[in-house]
Design an enzyme around this catalytic site. Structure first.
Site, PDB file in Angstrom:
ATOM      1  N   GLY A  70      37.763  30.549  33.952  1.00 50.61           N
ATOM      2  CA  GLY A  70      39.071  30.195  34.259  1.00 50.61           C
ATOM      3  C   GLY A  70      39.263  28.876  33.298  1.00 50.61           C
ATOM      4  O   GLY A  70      38.396  28.384  32.887  1.00 50.61           O
ATOM      5  N   GLN A  72      39.769  26.051  34.531  1.00 47.37           N
ATOM      6  CA  GLN A  72      38.949  25.014  35.315  1.00 47.37           C
ATOM      7  C   GLN A  72      37.571  25.572  35.689  1.00 47.37           C
ATOM      8  O   GLN A  72      36.852  25.228  36.698  1.00 47.37           O
ATOM      9  CB  GLN A  72      39.717  24.677  36.453  1.00 47.37           C
ATOM     10  CG  GLN A  72      40.833  23.703  36.285  1.00 47.37           C
ATOM     11  CD  GLN A  72      40.248  22.376  35.721  1.00 47.37           C
ATOM     12  OE1 GLN A  72      39.346  21.969  35.777  1.00 47.37           O
ATOM     13  NE2 GLN A  72      41.138  21.782  34.830  1.00 47.37           N
ATOM     14  N   SER A  73      36.984  26.607  34.669  1.00 46.98           N
ATOM     15  CA  SER A  73      35.764  27.120  35.039  1.00 46.98           C
ATOM     16  C   SER A  73      34.403  25.947  35.178  1.00 46.98           C
ATOM     17  O   SER A  73      34.427  25.289  34.321  1.00 46.98           O
ATOM     18  CB  SER A  73      35.462  27.867  33.863  1.00 46.98           C
ATOM     19  OG  SER A  73      34.099  28.500  33.939  1.00 46.98           O
ATOM     20  N   ASN A  74      33.849  25.913  36.240  1.00 46.54           N
ATOM     21  CA  ASN A  74      32.756  25.084  36.472  1.00 46.54           C
ATOM     22  C   ASN A  74      31.695  25.586  35.595  1.00 46.54           C
ATOM     23  O   ASN A  74      30.739  24.885  35.135  1.00 46.54           O
ATOM     24  CB  ASN A  74      32.234  25.011  38.040  1.00 46.54           C
ATOM     25  CG  ASN A  74      33.417  24.546  38.754  1.00 46.54           C
ATOM     26  OD1 ASN A  74      33.690  23.569  38.877  1.00 46.54           O
ATOM     27  ND2 ASN A  74      33.837  25.432  39.874  1.00 46.54           N
ATOM     28  N   ALA A  76      31.727  27.265  32.846  1.00 49.04           N
ATOM     29  CA  ALA A  76      32.082  27.033  31.326  1.00 49.04           C
ATOM     30  C   ALA A  76      31.589  25.481  31.055  1.00 49.04           C
ATOM     31  O   ALA A  76      30.793  25.324  29.913  1.00 49.04           O
ATOM     32  CB  ALA A  76      33.417  27.350  30.786  1.00 49.04           C
TER      33      ALA A  76
END
Ligand SMILES: *Cc1c(COP(=O)(O)O)cnc(C)c1O
Length: 327
Positions: A70, A72-74, A76
């Site tokens: 997403g 706000q991917s942690n 990524a």
């Protein structure tokens, strides 16, 4: 048994302690494992999985880590940070209908110079794997080796991150003379749950591993966890039977959907912050902790002596939601 080799990237072991105020309120022994403290830039659960995935990438001489998530991917963000540390490049496929101004995790991705491809929600849903393969092919055309890490690094190899975490928990138990008969974690792409489950299964620890899903439904994740666990067992040449029924994932706390918050979820995050000085995140741990809290009240955990909640991180995803809080 030999589990795969890994890099050392996270600050381990993470601390475990009892959360006294909530334990009193609920008349239960509730402990927390602070996997939000695996680092700052690397913080959260994904770094444990990346220790294994990126080790493989290096074996394959990859110069670029490709992954997705997403906006706000942690995961990524952790991948982009690891790439920077190791002198690699990162290419992130992020779910967003537009190119937003950078905040939270997305800001950190930009800071570290990740290359980002934005995919619309629809395309992300239907065409993600193909898109990542396409990106890999494009690199290959230019003579560059890249390595695809799937969503959340939740596959057979990444799974050993939480296999390893379970070893850490057992080690803590021995030193401190305690048994955590119930271990609770969030289920977002399945790899945290499946790693704990795999270790519990292979080593006959006999703990109750309980997940709360924050997207899709429990049937979807039971299937996913089964797949990942089998994939891991193949990697280490172990065969141990288990039933999908042994996978305990509690549904009902997804709320408005993945990464969307309800006012009662945000109120709950405030409550926990006030009562314990612990900050949960709105996408994962807030929903999971709320689920655990409500299920304890419904007596679902009445046979548990010591419950261990795994705080899987996500703090950076809280800040972009500031305007949704009611103060
Ligand atoms: C990804 C994530 C989870 C979910 O873990 P999975 O292994 O993907 O199921 C939970 N908490 C945080 C903060 C995460 O970033």
């Amino acid at each position: 048994m030999k589990i795969p080799k890994k890099l050392n990237l996270a600050f381990l072991p993470t601390p475990i302690y009892k959360i006294e105020n909530l334990s009193k309120e609920l008349n239960e022994n509730i402990f927390i494992k602070r996997d939000d403290l695996t680092g700052v830039e690397f913080s959260g659960n994904k770094i444990r999985k990346l220790e294994y995935s990126v080790f493989q990438a290096l074996i394959e001489n990859a110069e670029v880590l490709i992954t997705c998530g997403g906006i706000q991917s942690n995961h990524a963000r952790a991948t982009a940070m690891v790439a920077a540390k190791l002198g690699l490049k990162s290419h992130l496929v992020l779910r967003s209908n537009s190119v937003p101004s950078p905040k939270g995790n997305h800001l950190l991705d930009m800071l570290v110079g990740a290359k980002i491809t934005y995919l619309s929600e629809n395309e992300f849903q239907n065409n993600l794997k193909h898109k990542m393969e396409e990106i890999k092919k494009e690199y290959k055309k230019n003579g560059i080796i890249s390595y695809i890490i799937p969503l959340g690094a939740s596959n057979g190899i990444g799974n050993f991150g939480y296999y390893n975490c379970m070893d850490e928990i057992i080690e803590f138990e021995k030193i401190n003379n305690i048994i955590f008969d119930t271990i609770v974690c969030t289920v977002g792409s399945g790899g945290t749950y499946s790693g704990l489950f795999l270790n519990n299964l292979i080593n006959n620890h006999n703990r109750k591993i309980i997940g709360f899903n924050v997207s899709d439904d429990s049937d979807y994740f039971k299937k996913k966890v089964e797949e990942i666990v089998n994939e891991s067992m193949n990697l280490i040449n172990i065969k141990k039977d288990f039933s999908k029924e042994d996978i305990e994932i509690i549904d009902g706390y997804v709320g408005r959907g993945y990464a969307l918050s309800t006012s009662s979820e945000l109120e709950f995050i405030k409550k926990i912050a006030k009562s314990e000085g612990i900050v949960l995140d709105p996408v994962y741990t807030g929903k999971c902790f709320k689920g655990m809290y409500e299920e304890i009240k419904k007596d679902r955990f009445k046979d548990s002596t010591n419950i261990l909640f795994i705080h899987t991180g996500g703090l950076f995803g809280l800040f972009p939601k500031a305007d949704e809080f009611d103060f």
